[in-house]
Every structure is written in C-alpha cells, then in structure tokens.
Design a protein around this motif. Structure first.
Motif, PDB file in Angstrom:
ATOM      1  N   GLY A  69       0.828  -1.201   0.000  1.00 53.76           N
ATOM      2  CA  GLY A  69       0.000   0.000   0.000  1.00 53.76           C
ATOM      3  C   GLY A  69       0.858   1.244   0.000  1.00 53.76           C
ATOM      4  O   GLY A  69       2.097   1.177  -0.045  1.00 53.76           O
ATOM      5  N   ARG A  70       0.197   2.377   0.057  1.00 53.70           N
ATOM      6  CA  ARG A  70       0.914   3.660   0.044  1.00 53.70           C
ATOM      7  C   ARG A  70      -0.024   4.779   0.483  1.00 53.70           C
ATOM      8  O   ARG A  70      -1.234   4.612   0.540  1.00 53.70           O
ATOM      9  CB  ARG A  70       1.444   3.957  -1.358  1.00 53.70           C
ATOM     10  N   CYS A  71       0.605   5.917   0.768  1.00 54.92           N
ATOM     11  CA  CYS A  71      -0.200   7.109   1.017  1.00 54.92           C
ATOM     12  C   CYS A  71      -0.625   7.674  -0.340  1.00 54.92           C
ATOM     13  O   CYS A  71      -0.192   7.193  -1.383  1.00 54.92           O
ATOM     14  CB  CYS A  71       0.615   8.140   1.806  1.00 54.92           C
ATOM     15  N   ASP A  72      -1.418   8.718  -0.319  1.00 56.32           N
ATOM     16  CA  ASP A  72      -1.953   9.229  -1.585  1.00 56.32           C
ATOM     17  C   ASP A  72      -0.863   9.787  -2.496  1.00 56.32           C
ATOM     18  O   ASP A  72      -0.906   9.591  -3.712  1.00 56.32           O
ATOM     19  CB  ASP A  72      -3.011  10.305  -1.320  1.00 56.32           C
ATOM     20  N   CYS A  73       0.128  10.473  -1.925  1.00 58.08           N
ATOM     21  CA  CYS A  73       1.152  11.102  -2.773  1.00 58.08           C
ATOM     22  C   CYS A  73       2.299  10.161  -3.114  1.00 58.08           C
ATOM     23  O   CYS A  73       3.130  10.484  -3.961  1.00 58.08           O
ATOM     24  CB  CYS A  73       1.680  12.377  -2.111  1.00 58.08           C
ATOM     25  N   GLY A  74       2.369   9.022  -2.448  1.00 55.78           N
ATOM     26  CA  GLY A  74       3.436   8.064  -2.740  1.00 55.78           C
ATOM     27  C   GLY A  74       4.721   8.289  -1.956  1.00 55.78           C
ATOM     28  O   GLY A  74       5.690   7.553  -2.138  1.00 55.78           O
ATOM     29  N   GLY A  96      -7.495   1.380   4.424  1.00 60.20           N
ATOM     30  CA  GLY A  96      -7.755   2.180   3.234  1.00 60.20           C
ATOM     31  C   GLY A  96      -6.502   2.498   2.439  1.00 60.20           C
ATOM     32  O   GLY A  96      -6.589   2.914   1.279  1.00 60.20           O
ATOM     33  N   SER A  97      -5.328   2.316   3.047  1.00 63.22           N
ATOM     34  CA  SER A  97      -4.077   2.601   2.339  1.00 63.22           C
ATOM     35  C   SER A  97      -3.581   1.395   1.547  1.00 63.22           C
ATOM     36  O   SER A  97      -2.621   1.510   0.779  1.00 63.22           O
ATOM     37  CB  SER A  97      -2.995   3.045   3.334  1.00 63.22           C
ATOM     38  N   LEU A  98      -4.219   0.258   1.726  1.00 60.64           N
ATOM     39  CA  LEU A  98      -3.782  -0.959   1.027  1.00 60.64           C
ATOM     40  C   LEU A  98      -4.165  -0.914  -0.451  1.00 60.64           C
ATOM     41  O   LEU A  98      -5.237  -0.419  -0.822  1.00 60.64           O
ATOM     42  CB  LEU A  98      -4.426  -2.195   1.664  1.00 60.64           C
ATOM     43  N   ASP A  99      -3.275  -1.457  -1.279  1.00 63.17           N
ATOM     44  CA  ASP A  99      -3.605  -1.620  -2.689  1.00 63.17           C
ATOM     45  C   ASP A  99      -4.761  -2.602  -2.813  1.00 63.17           C
ATOM     46  O   ASP A  99      -4.874  -3.558  -2.039  1.00 63.17           O
ATOM     47  CB  ASP A  99      -2.384  -2.147  -3.458  1.00 63.17           C
ATOM     48  N   GLN A 100      -5.587  -2.383  -3.808  1.00 62.22           N
ATOM     49  CA  GLN A 100      -6.729  -3.254  -4.038  1.00 62.22           C
ATOM     50  C   GLN A 100      -6.433  -4.249  -5.158  1.00 62.22           C
ATOM     51  O   GLN A 100      -5.705  -3.906  -6.089  1.00 62.22           O
ATOM     52  CB  GLN A 100      -7.951  -2.402  -4.407  1.00 62.22           C
ATOM     53  N   PRO A 101      -6.990  -5.462  -5.109  1.00 62.16           N
ATOM     54  CA  PRO A 101      -7.830  -5.956  -4.018  1.00 62.16           C
ATOM     55  C   PRO A 101      -6.980  -6.387  -2.821  1.00 62.16           C
ATOM     56  O   PRO A 101      -5.908  -6.970  -3.001  1.00 62.16           O
ATOM     57  CB  PRO A 101      -8.532  -7.167  -4.645  1.00 62.16           C
TER      58      PRO A 101
END
Ligand SMILES: [Zn+2]
Ligand SMILES: [Zn+2]
Length: 146
Positions: free
Chosen positions: A14-19, A103-108
C-alpha cells in the motif's frame, strides 16, 4: 490469542496518496477491525479501519514523508507529512505489532472486516454495521487500542 487473530489472510502492499510512503508486508495481513475510539475518530476523520502484521514483516519501500504523532506516551499514529494520509498505528506496549490503515492498502486487499471496537465512542452520525462483532470498549485481545 484466538478467533480472528488466527484467521490470517494474505500479504499486501500500500501507500499514502502522494506516494511519499510506500510499504509491503512479508507476512499475511490480519482481518480488518474498525476502531471507533474518540482518538481514532479525530485522527482519521471517521474511524480507523485497520489490518496489520508483525512489525518485522513490514517493509517500507519509501518513507521520506512518514511522520509519527504521539498522542499519549508510547502510542504512535503514522501519517504522511505531505498528503496527510493516515497509515499506521503502533504502541510500545505491543512492540512486535503494527496496525496498517486498511484504506491505504492496494486493491484488491482480499481482506474482510470482522469487528468493531470502542463502539461506545462511535460518532452519533455513524451507522454501526450490525453484522460485525461489536465491542463497546477495548477488546483486550491484544492489550492494544487498534
Ligand atoms: Zn503522502
Ligand atoms: Zn482507536
């Protein structure tokens, strides 16, 4: 430890919104717990939905913008200092564990939400999911908050 603590699912990333913060786990992730305590409500803007893994299994591929907020001695919330994404929770009292904001995890993610904690402190506007196991206060399963 028993119940859902043994029902481990899959590893993730995962990541934060800005990376500025990117991570992956080298262990399976725990099912998701929602923490409705007042502190998590304010810090996340709603409630904290967290998975997590053993601390040693978390790999930070980018962490230059990772900041830690310590609202009480030995309790830390990790967030991105650039974009503000809430990412992690850890506590000195649970040194081998890190909670990861789902919510920070990559989907799926492959994860499932299994329980709600601190529902006695849930915001009055929130509709609690009656299908979840609800703990009005701290579960005590880990001796931790999230
Ligand atoms: Zn960021
Ligand atoms: Zn909480």
């Amino acid at each position: 430890m028993g119940g859902f603590w043994q029902n481990l699912e899959m590893a993730g990333s995962g990541r934060c919104d800005c990376g500025g913060v990117r991570y992956r786990t080298e262990a399976e992730l725990r099912p998701v717990l929602n923490c409705h305590c007042q502190r998590c409500r304010r810090i996340t803007g709603h409630f904290m939905a967290s998975s997590g893994c053993p601390m040693e299994a978390l790999v930070l591929d980018a962490e230059e913008t990772l900041r830690w907020y310590e609202p009480a001695p030995g309790v830390f919330y990790g967030f991105c200092g650039t974009c503000g994404s809430t990412l992690f929770w850890k506590a000195d009292g649970v040194p081998d564990w890190i909670s990861i904001c789902a919510g920070s995890l990559d989907q799926p993610s492959g994860l499932t939400t299994v329980a709600a904690w601190w529902t006695a402190e849930a915001a009055d506007y929130h509709r609690l999911d009656s299908s979840l196991t609800q703990h009005p206060y701290e579960s005590g399963a880990s001796g931790s908050d999230v």
